[in-house]
Design an enzyme around this catalytic site. Structure first.
Site, PDB file in Angstrom:
ATOM      1  N   ARG A   1      -5.453   5.063  15.273  1.00 52.69           N
ATOM      2  CA  ARG A   1      -6.785   4.452  15.369  1.00 52.69           C
ATOM      3  C   ARG A   1      -6.638   2.966  15.640  1.00 52.69           C
ATOM      4  O   ARG A   1      -5.717   2.318  15.131  1.00 52.69           O
ATOM      5  CB  ARG A   1      -7.593   4.663  14.103  1.00 52.69           C
ATOM      6  CG  ARG A   1      -6.811   4.344  12.833  1.00 52.69           C
ATOM      7  CD  ARG A   1      -7.433   3.390  11.889  1.00 52.69           C
ATOM      8  NE  ARG A   1      -6.645   3.294  10.660  1.00 52.69           N
ATOM      9  CZ  ARG A   1      -6.751   2.319   9.788  1.00 52.69           C
ATOM     10  NH1 ARG A   1      -7.580   1.338   9.978  1.00 52.69           N
ATOM     11  NH2 ARG A   1      -5.992   2.294   8.708  1.00 52.69           N
TER      12      ARG A   1
ATOM     13  N   GLU B   1      -9.150   0.388   3.119  1.00 48.42           N
ATOM     14  CA  GLU B   1      -9.079   0.580   4.577  1.00 48.42           C
ATOM     15  C   GLU B   1      -9.964  -0.410   5.301  1.00 48.42           C
ATOM     16  O   GLU B   1      -9.875  -0.535   6.517  1.00 48.42           O
ATOM     17  CB  GLU B   1      -9.528   2.002   4.920  1.00 48.42           C
ATOM     18  CG  GLU B   1      -8.446   2.975   5.280  1.00 48.42           C
ATOM     19  CD  GLU B   1      -7.198   2.845   4.437  1.00 48.42           C
ATOM     20  OE1 GLU B   1      -6.250   2.233   4.935  1.00 48.42           O
ATOM     21  OE2 GLU B   1      -7.149   3.340   3.319  1.00 48.42           O
TER      22      GLU B   1
ATOM     23  N   TYR C   1     -10.828  11.378   4.767  1.00 48.24           N
ATOM     24  CA  TYR C   1     -10.544  11.278   6.199  1.00 48.24           C
ATOM     25  C   TYR C   1     -10.164  12.654   6.715  1.00 48.24           C
ATOM     26  O   TYR C   1      -9.779  13.540   5.937  1.00 48.24           O
ATOM     27  CB  TYR C   1      -9.463  10.243   6.486  1.00 48.24           C
ATOM     28  CG  TYR C   1      -8.102  10.512   5.879  1.00 48.24           C
ATOM     29  CD1 TYR C   1      -7.840  10.230   4.542  1.00 48.24           C
ATOM     30  CD2 TYR C   1      -7.060  11.034   6.655  1.00 48.24           C
ATOM     31  CE1 TYR C   1      -6.587  10.459   3.992  1.00 48.24           C
ATOM     32  CE2 TYR C   1      -5.800  11.257   6.109  1.00 48.24           C
ATOM     33  CZ  TYR C   1      -5.580  10.974   4.776  1.00 48.24           C
ATOM     34  OH  TYR C   1      -4.345  11.202   4.240  1.00 48.24           O
TER      35      TYR C   1
ATOM     36  N   ASP D   1      -8.605   9.783   0.506  1.00 41.14           N
ATOM     37  CA  ASP D   1      -7.854   8.526   0.596  1.00 41.14           C
ATOM     38  C   ASP D   1      -7.938   7.808  -0.751  1.00 41.14           C
ATOM     39  O   ASP D   1      -8.403   6.676  -0.844  1.00 41.14           O
ATOM     40  CB  ASP D   1      -8.411   7.643   1.716  1.00 41.14           C
ATOM     41  CG  ASP D   1      -7.562   6.386   1.873  1.00 41.14           C
ATOM     42  OD1 ASP D   1      -6.337   6.496   1.806  1.00 41.14           O
ATOM     43  OD2 ASP D   1      -8.130   5.284   2.024  1.00 41.14           O
TER      44      ASP D   1
ATOM     45  N   CYS E   1       1.882  14.217   0.166  1.00 43.42           N
ATOM     46  CA  CYS E   1       2.663  13.280   0.965  1.00 43.42           C
ATOM     47  C   CYS E   1       2.733  12.005   0.140  1.00 43.42           C
ATOM     48  O   CYS E   1       1.702  11.543  -0.348  1.00 43.42           O
ATOM     49  CB  CYS E   1       1.896  13.078   2.264  1.00 43.42           C
ATOM     50  SG  CYS E   1       2.286  11.574   3.102  1.00 43.42           S
TER      51      CYS E   1
ATOM     52  N   TRP F   1       0.872   2.391   5.382  1.00 43.57           N
ATOM     53  CA  TRP F   1       0.634   3.544   6.268  1.00 43.57           C
ATOM     54  C   TRP F   1       1.002   3.121   7.679  1.00 43.57           C
ATOM     55  O   TRP F   1       0.312   2.303   8.279  1.00 43.57           O
ATOM     56  CB  TRP F   1      -0.841   3.927   6.241  1.00 43.57           C
ATOM     57  CG  TRP F   1      -1.239   4.667   5.022  1.00 43.57           C
ATOM     58  CD1 TRP F   1      -0.894   5.946   4.714  1.00 43.57           C
ATOM     59  CD2 TRP F   1      -2.073   4.215   3.945  1.00 43.57           C
ATOM     60  NE1 TRP F   1      -1.461   6.312   3.507  1.00 43.57           N
ATOM     61  CE2 TRP F   1      -2.183   5.280   3.028  1.00 43.57           C
ATOM     62  CE3 TRP F   1      -2.732   3.011   3.680  1.00 43.57           C
ATOM     63  CZ2 TRP F   1      -2.935   5.179   1.857  1.00 43.57           C
ATOM     64  CZ3 TRP F   1      -3.469   2.907   2.525  1.00 43.57           C
ATOM     65  CH2 TRP F   1      -3.569   3.984   1.619  1.00 43.57           C
TER      66      TRP F   1
ATOM     67  N   LYS G   1       1.111   5.230  12.920  1.00 40.01           N
ATOM     68  CA  LYS G   1       0.631   4.805  14.245  1.00 40.01           C
ATOM     69  C   LYS G   1       1.506   3.714  14.847  1.00 40.01           C
ATOM     70  O   LYS G   1       1.427   3.420  16.026  1.00 40.01           O
ATOM     71  CB  LYS G   1      -0.835   4.350  14.168  1.00 40.01           C
ATOM     72  CG  LYS G   1      -1.049   3.104  13.327  1.00 40.01           C
ATOM     73  CD  LYS G   1      -2.504   2.725  13.204  1.00 40.01           C
ATOM     74  CE  LYS G   1      -3.247   3.519  12.176  1.00 40.01           C
ATOM     75  NZ  LYS G   1      -2.746   3.407  10.782  1.00 40.01           N
TER      76      LYS G   1
HETATM   77  C1  BEZ Z   1      -4.498   5.003   8.485  1.00 36.72           C
HETATM   78  O1  BEZ Z   1      -4.855   5.286   9.631  1.00 36.72           O
HETATM   79  O2  BEZ Z   1      -3.790   4.039   8.261  1.00 36.72           O
HETATM   80  C2  BEZ Z   1      -4.995   5.820   7.357  1.00 36.72           C
HETATM   81  C3  BEZ Z   1      -5.843   6.871   7.621  1.00 36.72           C
HETATM   82  C4  BEZ Z   1      -6.290   7.624   6.559  1.00 36.72           C
HETATM   83  C5  BEZ Z   1      -5.896   7.341   5.263  1.00 36.72           C
HETATM   84  C6  BEZ Z   1      -5.041   6.289   5.016  1.00 36.72           C
HETATM   85  C7  BEZ Z   1      -4.595   5.514   6.063  1.00 36.72           C
END
Ligand code: BEZ
Length: 405
Positions: free
Chosen positions: A58, A106, A264, A282, A327, A361, A364
């Site tokens: 994202r 977030e 999410y 989350d 996780c 996190w 990505k």
């Molecule tokens: C992230 O994209 O960093 C993320 C998405 C969902 C939960 C936690 C982090």
């Protein structure tokens, strides 16, 4: 030096063979560095922060420097994609929505809009009614707002890691060894000596990427990393209406009592429990203070809370949680749960030759972080803006100081 002894010498040893360690080895070898990757479990294991298959790609973040960094990661994803015919991502867009007053770990929807504008990233704004009509959610408070950014995607983390592992295995410059837990690291005769059950390996430089197990390696070097550990629960929900496709999404809501209240989810994809979609919380009800406290059993309250949200607010799904999993991620104790990317503290001998990726996190950023860690290891600097991640001085503590405190 005898040939057999030299065979155990590398330019860089990467400790931690998850996607980020493997990506670092890929970039190190592109720079001509002889690299060894040591993984304590088996490659592609389900025991750390890479467990499961799907992750969110994202661009929305509340900070423009994060938006910029995700944009900078795109050419690195394209490069990685060129190594495999299997798609690494399913591009379905990112939907961020919820209570506009909520500022969470977030971020916040309005702050993300500002950051996207600052970086000239296209997005559309949405009312609660539009979110329901276009994206299949229901019973949302009318005050909710949202944004949709079309470049978001579901990352196939398993194929990402497998592609990097295969490439490294084929590279004449990289050796990869799993079931090789490190039992000792010391600076000896001008290099780091790393001991494992498979033998002792030597290099002048180390890159540490052991995910939530980073403290175990840091302790061997004489320091600790202040972090909290989230054993995050997730489940899959059967599609009852196959015509419905969700984007990747995140909902911002105020906590309910002691519980976090943010969720999410992912689109339906052919490569992860086809016929089901993944939805996760989350938040964790009880953060852990060390990875040893973790079990592989998802917290039933977190799963139940998520299933209730699915029942109340999603359409086209059977709200019975299936294929539950966990996780574990290490998070820094900064409210924004920033990544930590830094050199070891100066209590470590030759600390400028030890680079660490410690928390956050980062799926990505897998292809880009490999490049950044390589830059830091070989050049001592990187052209990418990581000043917000150079948090070692706040979170790395010499072991003696910790014992005294
Ligand atoms: C992230 O994209 O960093 C993320 C998405 C969902 C939960 C936690 C982090």
């Amino acid at each position: 030096m005898a040939e057999s002894a030299r065979a155990n010498h590398y330019d860089v040893i990467v400790i931690g063979g998850g996607p980020i360690g493997l990506s670092t080895a890929y970039h190190l070898s592109k720079r001509g560095a002889r690299t060894l990757v040591l993984e304590q479990f088996t490659f592609l294991n389900q025991l750390g922060s890479s467990a499961g298959v799907s992750r969110q790609f994202r661009i929305p973040y509340p900070q423009s420097y994060m938006v910029k960094l995700v944009k900078q990661s795109i050419p690195f994803w394209d490069e990685l994609q060129s190594l495999t015919p299997v798609p690494l991502m399913d591009k379905v867009g990112t939907l961020w929505f919820g209570d506009p007053t909520v500022h969470s770990t977030e971020g916040n929807v309005a702050d993300a809009e500002k950051a996207l504008e600052a970086e000239h990233v296209p997005y559309t704004t949405l009312t609660a009614a539009e979110i329901e009509r276009k994206y299949h959610f229901r019973n949302l408070p009318s005050t909710y707002t949202g944004l949709f950014q079309p470049d978001g995607a579901s990352i196939d983390l398993k194929v990402t890691a497998r592609t990097l592992l295969d490439w490294n295995r084929a590279s004449p410059l990289v050796a990869v060894k799993d079931e090789a837990p490190v039992s000792n690291v010391e600076w000896k005769d001008g290099a780091f000596e790393v001991t494992t059950p498979l033998g002792t390996f030597v290099a002048k430089k180390l890159v540490l990427t052991p995910g939530p197990f980073a403290n175990g390696v840091a302790r061997m070097l004489g320091f600790t990393i202040a972090a909290t550990y989230w054993n995050m629960a997730s489940a899959f929900y059967k599609r009852t209406d196959p015509s419905i496709q969700y984007p990747t999404w995140f909902v911002f809501q105020n906590a309910v009592g002691e519980n976090g209240n943010q969720f999410y989810g992912f689109p339906h994809v052919d490569w992860n429990y086809p016929g089901y979609v993944r939805v996760a919380s989350d938040f964790v009800i009880s953060p852990l203070s060390s990875p040893e406290q973790r079990t592989l059993v998802p917290n039933p309250e977190e799963i139940a809370f998520t299933a209730q949200w699915v029942r109340d607010h999603m359409t086209g799904l059977d709200p019975t949680p299936c294929f539950k999993s966990t996780c574990m991620v290490a998070l820094s104790k900064i409210p924004t749960k920033e990544l930590i990317v830094d050199f070891a503290p100066d209590c470590v001998p030759h600390h400028e030759d030890v680079v660490i990726y410690a928390t956050g996190w980062a799926a990505k950023f897998v292809p880009l972080l490999g490049r950044i860690l390589t830059d830091l290891s070989l050049d001592g600097t990187t052209p990418f803006d990581i000043c917000h991640f150079r948090e070692g001085p706040r979170f790395f503590r010499p072991l003696q100081q910790e014992k005294r405190g």
